[in-house]
Design a protein around this motif. Structure first.
Motif, mmCIF file in Angstrom:
data_model
loop_
_atom_site.group_PDB
_atom_site.id
_atom_site.type_symbol
_atom_site.label_atom_id
_atom_site.label_comp_id
_atom_site.label_asym_id
_atom_site.label_seq_id
_atom_site.Cartn_x
_atom_site.Cartn_y
_atom_site.Cartn_z
ATOM 1 N N PHE A 21 60.849 36.006 -133.155
ATOM 2 C CA PHE A 21 61.639 35.334 -134.188
ATOM 3 C C PHE A 21 62.181 34.007 -133.655
ATOM 4 O O PHE A 21 62.064 32.974 -134.313
ATOM 5 N N ALA A 22 62.742 34.035 -132.453
ATOM 6 C CA ALA A 22 63.273 32.797 -131.851
ATOM 7 C C ALA A 22 62.153 31.787 -131.622
ATOM 8 O O ALA A 22 62.320 30.590 -131.917
ATOM 9 N N LEU A 23 61.020 32.243 -131.128
ATOM 10 C CA LEU A 23 59.885 31.345 -130.909
ATOM 11 C C LEU A 23 59.396 30.767 -132.230
ATOM 12 O O LEU A 23 59.093 29.571 -132.320
ATOM 13 N N GLY A 24 59.338 31.582 -133.266
ATOM 14 C CA GLY A 24 58.928 31.099 -134.584
ATOM 15 C C GLY A 24 59.865 30.040 -135.127
ATOM 16 O O GLY A 24 59.414 29.030 -135.684
ATOM 17 N N LEU A 25 61.163 30.253 -134.969
ATOM 18 C CA LEU A 25 62.132 29.237 -135.411
ATOM 19 C C LEU A 25 61.943 27.934 -134.644
ATOM 20 O O LEU A 25 61.973 26.846 -135.224
ATOM 21 N N TRP A 26 61.751 28.054 -133.351
ATOM 22 C CA TRP A 26 61.567 26.863 -132.517
ATOM 23 C C TRP A 26 60.270 26.147 -132.876
ATOM 24 O O TRP A 26 60.232 24.923 -132.982
ATOM 25 N N MET A 27 59.193 26.901 -133.090
ATOM 26 C CA MET A 27 57.887 26.316 -133.435
ATOM 27 C C MET A 27 57.949 25.543 -134.735
ATOM 28 O O MET A 27 57.249 24.544 -134.898
ATOM 29 N N THR A 60 50.316 25.405 -127.623
ATOM 30 C CA THR A 60 50.642 26.525 -126.741
ATOM 31 C C THR A 60 51.579 27.538 -127.395
ATOM 32 O O THR A 60 51.335 28.754 -127.318
ATOM 33 N N ALA A 61 52.651 27.070 -128.025
ATOM 34 C CA ALA A 61 53.626 27.992 -128.623
ATOM 35 C C ALA A 61 52.995 28.877 -129.699
ATOM 36 O O ALA A 61 53.198 30.107 -129.679
ATOM 37 N N PRO A 62 52.225 28.326 -130.641
ATOM 38 C CA PRO A 62 51.579 29.216 -131.623
ATOM 39 C C PRO A 62 50.612 30.218 -130.976
ATOM 40 O O PRO A 62 50.507 31.362 -131.436
ATOM 41 N N HIS A 63 49.918 29.791 -129.919
ATOM 42 C CA HIS A 63 49.012 30.713 -129.218
ATOM 43 C C HIS A 63 49.800 31.902 -128.658
ATOM 44 O O HIS A 63 49.382 33.055 -128.809
ATOM 45 N N TRP A 64 50.932 31.637 -128.036
ATOM 46 C CA TRP A 64 51.775 32.711 -127.502
ATOM 47 C C TRP A 64 52.319 33.593 -128.624
ATOM 48 O O TRP A 64 52.370 34.807 -128.507
ATOM 49 N N HIS A 65 52.757 32.934 -129.705
ATOM 50 C CA HIS A 65 53.326 33.660 -130.842
ATOM 51 C C HIS A 65 52.281 34.608 -131.442
ATOM 52 O O HIS A 65 52.560 35.789 -131.669
ATOM 53 N N LYS A 66 51.087 34.095 -131.689
ATOM 54 C CA LYS A 66 50.021 34.920 -132.270
ATOM 55 C C LYS A 66 49.596 36.033 -131.308
ATOM 56 O O LYS A 66 49.433 37.186 -131.722
#
Length: 186
Positions: free
Chosen positions: A28-34, A46-52
């Protein structure tokens, strides 16, 4: 104690619960930041790759968790029948929202007909676009469900704290460490 009993959760349930909770909050935190990243950010890919990737692994963990829940015992609930029913419905809602988030995330990620690479370990195949504007529609649904999940998780945590501090029962502590199976254990 590895498995659940009528009095307590076992280590497998406890670990699955806390790993899931920490992963959900992190995603959730990563999604908000992305959401605030622009095309020129070094984290844009990179962030979406980690999120997915983490989301796919969480989906697998959640499926395993569901199998674990249905294959064994669960501790007897505390409180009135009405509160027990509310707790049960809250747990069901948490799982339903989680699976809806997994599906909407999949629809976002595969709308362009590309597979989802999971930490470059394996790929989840794409079935392409199923409806017009799939990425945007699924993205809106994904975000709304994520906020709903966090809201329900806060309610869930507040209920556990109420059990601990007001009712003074072991609802919270039995999700921290397995307890004795002695009859009359509260």
């Amino acid at each position: 104690m590895i498995k659940n009993s009528a009095y307590s959760y076992g280590w497998i349930s406890i670990i699955l619960h806390w790993v899931s909770a920490l992963t959900i909050v992190s995603l959730f935190a990563l999604g908000l930041w992305m959401d605030g990243l622009d095309y020129y950010s070094e984290w844009y890919q990179t962030a979406p790759h980690w999120h997915k990737s983490t989301g796919i692994l969480l989906a697998g963990l959640t499926l395993f968790r569901m199998l674990w829940i249905f294959s064994g015992k669960r501790p007897n609930p505390h409180g009135s029948p009405l509160l027990s029913k509310i707790a049960r419905l809250t747990h069901i809602a948490l799982y339903l929202i989680l699976f809806a988030i997994f599906i909407s995330g999949y629809l976002i990620s595969t709308a362009d007909n590309r597979d989802i690479e999971v930490f470059n370990w394996f790929s989840v195949p794409s079935f392409g676009s199923w409806f017009d504007n799939q990425e945007d529609v699924a993205g809106e649904v994904h975000e709304l469900l994520a906020f709903g999940l966090i809201g329900l998780a806060i309610f869930h945590a507040a209920a556990a704290l109420k059990h601990h501090f007001l009712d003074r029962d072991n609802t919270l502590t039995r999700m921290l460490k397995p307890k004795s199976n002695k009859p009359g254990f509260k």
